[in-house]
Design a protein around this motif. Structure first.
Motif, PDB file in Angstrom:
ATOM      1  N   GLY A 220      31.700  46.977  45.825  1.00 24.64           N
ATOM      2  CA  GLY A 220      30.978  46.194  44.818  1.00 24.64           C
ATOM      3  C   GLY A 220      31.735  46.080  43.520  1.00 24.64           C
ATOM      4  O   GLY A 220      31.938  44.976  43.072  1.00 24.64           O
ATOM      5  N   GLN A 221      32.316  47.246  43.184  1.00 29.79           N
ATOM      6  CA  GLN A 221      32.842  47.095  41.778  1.00 29.79           C
ATOM      7  C   GLN A 221      34.219  46.499  41.719  1.00 29.79           C
ATOM      8  O   GLN A 221      34.560  45.980  40.897  1.00 29.79           O
ATOM      9  CB  GLN A 221      33.063  48.620  41.409  1.00 29.79           C
ATOM     10  CG  GLN A 221      33.481  48.620  39.690  1.00 29.79           C
ATOM     11  CD  GLN A 221      32.784  48.015  38.641  1.00 29.79           C
ATOM     12  OE1 GLN A 221      31.636  48.193  38.735  1.00 29.79           O
ATOM     13  NE2 GLN A 221      33.433  47.074  37.949  1.00 29.79           N
ATOM     14  N   GLN A 222      34.992  46.653  42.813  1.00 28.91           N
ATOM     15  CA  GLN A 222      36.187  46.002  43.368  1.00 28.91           C
ATOM     16  C   GLN A 222      35.939  44.513  43.174  1.00 28.91           C
ATOM     17  O   GLN A 222      36.854  43.750  42.586  1.00 28.91           O
ATOM     18  CB  GLN A 222      36.669  46.435  44.593  1.00 28.91           C
ATOM     19  CG  GLN A 222      37.287  47.827  44.722  1.00 28.91           C
ATOM     20  CD  GLN A 222      37.857  48.272  45.807  1.00 28.91           C
ATOM     21  OE1 GLN A 222      38.231  47.270  46.700  1.00 28.91           O
ATOM     22  NE2 GLN A 222      37.782  49.712  45.929  1.00 28.91           N
ATOM     23  N   LEU A 223      34.862  44.092  43.999  1.00 29.03           N
ATOM     24  CA  LEU A 223      34.714  42.474  43.964  1.00 29.03           C
ATOM     25  C   LEU A 223      34.121  41.918  42.477  1.00 29.03           C
ATOM     26  O   LEU A 223      34.519  40.861  42.101  1.00 29.03           O
ATOM     27  CB  LEU A 223      33.667  42.273  44.786  1.00 29.03           C
ATOM     28  CG  LEU A 223      33.810  42.388  46.212  1.00 29.03           C
ATOM     29  CD1 LEU A 223      32.755  42.624  47.026  1.00 29.03           C
ATOM     30  CD2 LEU A 223      34.765  41.361  46.873  1.00 29.03           C
ATOM     31  N   ILE A 224      33.695  42.946  41.794  1.00 34.39           N
ATOM     32  CA  ILE A 224      33.275  42.296  40.326  1.00 34.39           C
ATOM     33  C   ILE A 224      34.390  42.241  39.388  1.00 34.39           C
ATOM     34  O   ILE A 224      34.659  41.330  38.568  1.00 34.39           O
ATOM     35  CB  ILE A 224      32.281  43.404  39.660  1.00 34.39           C
ATOM     36  CG1 ILE A 224      30.686  43.290  40.445  1.00 34.39           C
ATOM     37  CG2 ILE A 224      31.985  43.312  38.322  1.00 34.39           C
ATOM     38  CD1 ILE A 224      29.865  44.288  40.101  1.00 34.39           C
ATOM     39  N   ASP A 225      35.134  43.454  39.581  1.00 37.23           N
ATOM     40  CA  ASP A 225      36.542  43.287  38.886  1.00 37.23           C
ATOM     41  C   ASP A 225      37.582  42.248  39.236  1.00 37.23           C
ATOM     42  O   ASP A 225      38.124  41.567  38.394  1.00 37.23           O
ATOM     43  CB  ASP A 225      37.294  44.679  38.895  1.00 37.23           C
ATOM     44  CG  ASP A 225      36.472  45.756  38.515  1.00 37.23           C
ATOM     45  OD1 ASP A 225      35.557  45.565  37.560  1.00 37.23           O
ATOM     46  OD2 ASP A 225      36.866  47.069  38.958  1.00 37.23           O
ATOM     47  N   LEU A 226      37.411  42.016  40.468  1.00 36.73           N
ATOM     48  CA  LEU A 226      38.214  41.062  40.987  1.00 36.73           C
ATOM     49  C   LEU A 226      37.916  39.489  40.256  1.00 36.73           C
ATOM     50  O   LEU A 226      38.454  38.717  40.078  1.00 36.73           O
ATOM     51  CB  LEU A 226      38.056  40.953  42.553  1.00 36.73           C
ATOM     52  CG  LEU A 226      39.176  39.944  43.177  1.00 36.73           C
ATOM     53  CD1 LEU A 226      40.532  40.057  42.826  1.00 36.73           C
ATOM     54  CD2 LEU A 226      39.101  40.070  44.630  1.00 36.73           C
TER      55      LEU A 226
ATOM     56  N   ASP B  83      42.063  35.805  48.842  1.00 40.99           N
ATOM     57  CA  ASP B  83      42.910  36.716  49.521  1.00 40.99           C
ATOM     58  C   ASP B  83      42.466  38.115  49.292  1.00 40.99           C
ATOM     59  O   ASP B  83      42.319  38.976  50.376  1.00 40.99           O
ATOM     60  CB  ASP B  83      44.655  36.722  49.364  1.00 40.99           C
ATOM     61  CG  ASP B  83      45.025  35.469  49.923  1.00 40.99           C
ATOM     62  OD1 ASP B  83      44.629  34.607  50.616  1.00 40.99           O
ATOM     63  OD2 ASP B  83      46.248  35.019  49.565  1.00 40.99           O
ATOM     64  N   ALA B  84      42.322  38.593  48.135  1.00 41.06           N
ATOM     65  CA  ALA B  84      42.093  39.719  47.959  1.00 41.06           C
ATOM     66  C   ALA B  84      40.542  40.130  48.120  1.00 41.06           C
ATOM     67  O   ALA B  84      40.113  41.151  48.679  1.00 41.06           O
ATOM     68  CB  ALA B  84      42.136  40.126  46.328  1.00 41.06           C
ATOM     69  N   ARG B  85      39.564  39.103  47.970  1.00 36.50           N
ATOM     70  CA  ARG B  85      38.310  39.221  48.294  1.00 36.50           C
ATOM     71  C   ARG B  85      38.107  39.555  49.593  1.00 36.50           C
ATOM     72  O   ARG B  85      37.381  40.414  50.287  1.00 36.50           O
ATOM     73  CB  ARG B  85      37.519  37.969  47.718  1.00 36.50           C
ATOM     74  CG  ARG B  85      36.065  38.237  48.021  1.00 36.50           C
ATOM     75  CD  ARG B  85      35.509  36.883  47.466  1.00 36.50           C
ATOM     76  NE  ARG B  85      33.850  37.063  47.811  1.00 36.50           N
ATOM     77  CZ  ARG B  85      33.209  36.597  48.982  1.00 36.50           C
ATOM     78  NH1 ARG B  85      34.117  35.979  49.721  1.00 36.50           N
ATOM     79  NH2 ARG B  85      32.013  36.612  49.109  1.00 36.50           N
ATOM     80  N   LYS B  86      38.876  38.766  50.612  1.00 36.06           N
ATOM     81  CA  LYS B  86      38.707  38.875  51.960  1.00 36.06           C
ATOM     82  C   LYS B  86      39.289  40.199  52.624  1.00 36.06           C
ATOM     83  O   LYS B  86      38.566  40.803  53.196  1.00 36.06           O
ATOM     84  CB  LYS B  86      39.701  37.919  52.738  1.00 36.06           C
ATOM     85  CG  LYS B  86      39.784  37.792  54.277  1.00 36.06           C
ATOM     86  CD  LYS B  86      40.626  36.639  54.700  1.00 36.06           C
ATOM     87  CE  LYS B  86      40.810  36.939  56.270  1.00 36.06           C
ATOM     88  NZ  LYS B  86      40.589  37.987  56.985  1.00 36.06           N
ATOM     89  N   ALA B  87      40.343  40.897  51.727  1.00 39.48           N
ATOM     90  CA  ALA B  87      40.875  42.070  52.245  1.00 39.48           C
ATOM     91  C   ALA B  87      39.801  43.180  51.645  1.00 39.48           C
ATOM     92  O   ALA B  87      39.556  44.190  52.501  1.00 39.48           O
ATOM     93  CB  ALA B  87      42.266  42.469  51.349  1.00 39.48           C
ATOM     94  N   ILE B  88      39.047  42.919  50.886  1.00 39.04           N
ATOM     95  CA  ILE B  88      38.085  43.866  50.280  1.00 39.04           C
ATOM     96  C   ILE B  88      36.929  43.699  51.380  1.00 39.04           C
ATOM     97  O   ILE B  88      36.489  44.870  51.960  1.00 39.04           O
ATOM     98  CB  ILE B  88      37.503  43.736  48.887  1.00 39.04           C
ATOM     99  CG1 ILE B  88      38.654  44.066  47.841  1.00 39.04           C
ATOM    100  CG2 ILE B  88      36.252  44.387  48.579  1.00 39.04           C
ATOM    101  CD1 ILE B  88      38.356  43.673  46.311  1.00 39.04           C
TER     102      ILE B  88
END
Length: 68
Positions: free
Chosen positions: A35-41, A57-62
């Motif tokens: 969740g934090q990774q998605l927020i930061d992204l 691309d990054a969101r899909k990878a997460i």
């Protein structure tokens, strides 16, 4: 004899220290939740740091990692 020991110890210390930081591959670990990774992204996208394509691309990878 004590001088030789001191020189040997100093050299061994240098070798040990440079071996730890020598140019090998590094492993990074992340303690951020998905969740934090998605927020930061999203914040990076909103600030213009990354493009929409990079974000997608990054969101899909997460999200793919979350399914594992």
């Amino acid at each position: 004899m004590i001088r030789d020991f001191a020189i040997t110890a100093a050299l061994a210390s240098c070798l040990l220290l440079t071996g730890c930081a020598g140019g090998g591959a590094t492993v990074q670990t992340s303690s951020a939740t998905y969740g934090q990774q998605l927020i930061d992204l999203k914040a990076a996208l909103d600030k213009g740091i990354i493009s929409q394509g990079e974000y997608d691309d990054a969101r899909k990878a997460i999200l793919d990692k979350m399914e594992d």
